[in-house]
Design an enzyme around this catalytic site. Structure first.
Site, PDB file in Angstrom:
ATOM      1  N   LYS A 114       0.820  -1.225   0.000  1.00 49.29           N
ATOM      2  CA  LYS A 114       0.000   0.000   0.000  1.00 49.29           C
ATOM      3  C   LYS A 114       0.846   1.264   0.000  1.00 49.29           C
ATOM      4  O   LYS A 114       0.456   2.283  -0.567  1.00 49.29           O
ATOM      5  CB  LYS A 114      -0.939   0.011   1.212  1.00 49.29           C
ATOM      6  CG  LYS A 114      -2.126  -0.921   1.048  1.00 49.29           C
ATOM      7  CD  LYS A 114      -3.240  -0.528   2.012  1.00 49.29           C
ATOM      8  CE  LYS A 114      -4.442  -1.439   1.847  1.00 49.29           C
ATOM      9  NZ  LYS A 114      -5.443  -1.235   2.904  1.00 49.29           N
ATOM     10  N   LYS A 198      -4.975  -9.266  -6.689  1.00 49.42           N
ATOM     11  CA  LYS A 198      -6.230  -9.578  -6.001  1.00 49.42           C
ATOM     12  C   LYS A 198      -7.340  -8.582  -6.382  1.00 49.42           C
ATOM     13  O   LYS A 198      -7.045  -7.432  -6.721  1.00 49.42           O
ATOM     14  CB  LYS A 198      -6.022  -9.675  -4.490  1.00 49.42           C
ATOM     15  CG  LYS A 198      -5.945  -8.393  -3.778  1.00 49.42           C
ATOM     16  CD  LYS A 198      -5.950  -8.570  -2.255  1.00 49.42           C
ATOM     17  CE  LYS A 198      -5.870  -7.188  -1.644  1.00 49.42           C
ATOM     18  NZ  LYS A 198      -5.737  -7.126  -0.220  1.00 49.42           N
ATOM     19  N   LYS A 201     -10.935  -3.040  -3.965  1.00 45.01           N
ATOM     20  CA  LYS A 201     -11.824  -1.872  -4.012  1.00 45.01           C
ATOM     21  C   LYS A 201     -11.166  -0.700  -4.705  1.00 45.01           C
ATOM     22  O   LYS A 201     -11.837   0.146  -5.284  1.00 45.01           O
ATOM     23  CB  LYS A 201     -12.128  -1.404  -2.586  1.00 45.01           C
ATOM     24  CG  LYS A 201     -12.937  -2.337  -1.753  1.00 45.01           C
ATOM     25  CD  LYS A 201     -12.880  -1.841  -0.308  1.00 45.01           C
ATOM     26  CE  LYS A 201     -13.732  -2.699   0.591  1.00 45.01           C
ATOM     27  NZ  LYS A 201     -13.574  -2.318   2.006  1.00 45.01           N
TER      28      LYS A 201
HETATM   29  P1  AMP Z   1     -11.282  -4.849   3.405  1.00 51.15           P
HETATM   30  O1  AMP Z   1     -12.203  -4.434   2.346  1.00 51.15           O
HETATM   31  O2  AMP Z   1      -9.850  -4.680   3.039  1.00 51.15           O
HETATM   32  O3  AMP Z   1     -11.621  -4.295   4.746  1.00 51.15           O
HETATM   33  O4  AMP Z   1     -11.477  -6.428   3.535  1.00 51.15           O
HETATM   34  C1  AMP Z   1     -12.612  -6.995   4.170  1.00 51.15           C
HETATM   35  C2  AMP Z   1     -12.471  -8.503   4.163  1.00 51.15           C
HETATM   36  O5  AMP Z   1     -12.519  -8.995   2.822  1.00 51.15           O
HETATM   37  C3  AMP Z   1     -11.164  -9.008   4.762  1.00 51.15           C
HETATM   38  O6  AMP Z   1     -11.429 -10.180   5.529  1.00 51.15           O
HETATM   39  C4  AMP Z   1     -10.327  -9.347   3.560  1.00 51.15           C
HETATM   40  O7  AMP Z   1      -9.397 -10.378   3.820  1.00 51.15           O
HETATM   41  C5  AMP Z   1     -11.387  -9.811   2.565  1.00 51.15           C
HETATM   42  N1  AMP Z   1     -10.950  -9.602   1.165  1.00 51.15           N
HETATM   43  C6  AMP Z   1     -10.649  -8.415   0.584  1.00 51.15           C
HETATM   44  N2  AMP Z   1     -10.299  -8.594  -0.709  1.00 51.15           N
HETATM   45  C7  AMP Z   1     -10.384  -9.927  -0.954  1.00 51.15           C
HETATM   46  C8  AMP Z   1     -10.147 -10.751  -2.108  1.00 51.15           C
HETATM   47  N3  AMP Z   1      -9.778 -10.237  -3.281  1.00 51.15           N
HETATM   48  N4  AMP Z   1     -10.328 -12.098  -1.973  1.00 51.15           N
HETATM   49  C9  AMP Z   1     -10.720 -12.632  -0.790  1.00 51.15           C
HETATM   50  N5  AMP Z   1     -10.953 -11.911   0.329  1.00 51.15           N
HETATM   51  C10 AMP Z   1     -10.799 -10.578   0.258  1.00 51.15           C
END
Ligand code: AMP
Ligand code: TRP
Length: 333
Positions: A114, A198, A201
């Site tokens: 990041k 991956k 967002k």
């Molecule tokens: P975040 O949006 O970064 O707060 O992520 C929220 C949850 O979604 C966390 O448990 C992440 O590990 C999971 N997550 C985010 N992106 C992915 C992805 N591309 N594949 C699987 N899990 C994800």
């Protein structure tokens, strides 16, 4: 034994199929098991580790709560709350940052990704982000933490912090050392445009992800445009290692169908991608469309969403305040 489940999601918009399959779908299953006590946190303190527009942040908090509920988390069974409202999180994060070591944080790959090349310009919050995450988890005596694969390293750090605090202050089991709950297969959903990145967002191209607010036509269009290779679908699992885009699409299909990869491969071996993509679109639409309609409906009822957050705050604050009081005593404040 009752499991105490805790997880967090950042209110940074564009919740997508990766968030759903990697995390939120598991939250729903855990919430449905009456043996579990579940707490799901909208982690806005984590969100501001990178710049956020205040107006968007507020609406993204509502959207995250709406997504939890639309996906099937029942606010009567689980606590849903907003991290910044419970001040113990910031307090505990400071205390734990005096326990965590620089050397541990320096190993965190998410910070490196990041922060990019110019680390000097990254916020201190982005660097110490996993310490705040440890505070979130440890304040609630959480035993299990469901997350996607990308959070594995942060959870290991949380375990180290818990153990070091217990050792340093010589109080065995004061902090519970939590177990990660990471799915063995498909715990990392990749971008539809690049099977090695991956799904995220923050990726500029909206075609790289399926948002949980996408409508039927958007989903069909994104799957149609998803990158593939020119070969037909493979007949052996080993072939997938060299074909990341095929692996990702087959993984998404398998995950939604609760199939093993092998079963999906047996079903589609030798077929071409256009046929497979049609089937995939159908099942993604079936799963996501009801959620996206429900999110839109819930977003029109801000009073209901605020009520969930208020109830959640009261319950979470009661637990966290007790724990932070004990932490103060242990530390000698
Ligand atoms: P975040 O949006 O970064 O707060 O992520 C929220 C949850 O979604 C966390 O448990 C992440 O590990 C999971 N997550 C985010 N992106 C992915 C992805 N591309 N594949 C699987 N899990 C994800
Ligand atoms: N860091 C997690 C992510 O970006 C979100 C998060 C914050 C979290 N606190 C947490 C996840 C506590 C699990 C438990 O995805």
């Amino acid at each position: 034994m009752k499991k105490k489940i805790f997880s967090g999601v950042q209110p940074t918009g564009n919740l997508h199929l990766g968030n759903y399959l990697g995390a939120i779908k598991n939250f729903v299953d855990l919430n449905n098991d009456i043996q579990n006590e579940c707490i799901f946190c909208v982690v806005d303190l984590h969100a501001i580790t990178v710049s956020q527009n205040p107006k968007d942040l507020k609406s993204n908090i509502h959207e995250t709560v709406a997504t939890f509920v639309a996906s099937g988390i029942d606010p009567k069974k689980s606590i849903i709350f907003n991290q910044s409202q419970v001040s113990a999180h910031s307090e505990a994060a400071w205390i734990l940052s005096c326990v965590a070591r620089m050397g541990w944080l320096n190993r965190m790959t998410q910070f490196k990704e990041k922060a990019g090349k110019d680390k000097e310009k990254a916020s201190i919050g982005l660097y110490s982000y996993p310490v705040l995450m440890a505070a979130d988890i440890l304040l609630y005596d959480s035993t299990h933490v469901p997350v996607g694969d990308d959070q594995k390293q942060h959870l290991e750090l949380c375990r180290d912090i818990a153990q070091k605090f217990n050792n340093d202050y010589k109080i065995e089991n004061f902090f519970i050392v939590p177990e990660p709950l990471i799915k063995k297969e498909f715990s990392r959903i990749m971008s539809l445009k690049d099977g090695l990145k991956k799904m995220s967002k923050s990726e500029v191209s909206d075609l790289s992800r399926i948002n949980l607010t996408d409508d039927k036509d958007q989903i069909i269009n994104k799957i149609k445009k998803a990158k593939t290779d020119t070969l037909p679908l493979p007949s052996k699992i080993e072939e997938l290692d060299k074909r990341p885009e095929a692996k990702n699409l087959i993984g998404i299909y398998s995950s939604l169908m609760n199939n093993t990869l092998q079963k999906t491969i047996d079903e589609f071996a030798g077929k071409n991608f256009s046929e497979f993509k049609e089937k995939l679109s159908e099942i993604v639409v079936n799963e996501i469309n009801p959620i996206s309609l429900k999110i839109k409906e819930l977003l029109d009822d801000k009073v209901f969403l605020e009520k969930i957050l208020k109830d959640g705050y009261e319950k979470a604050n009661e637990i966290a305040s007790k724990k932070i009081k004990k932490i103060h005593e242990i530390v000698g404040f």
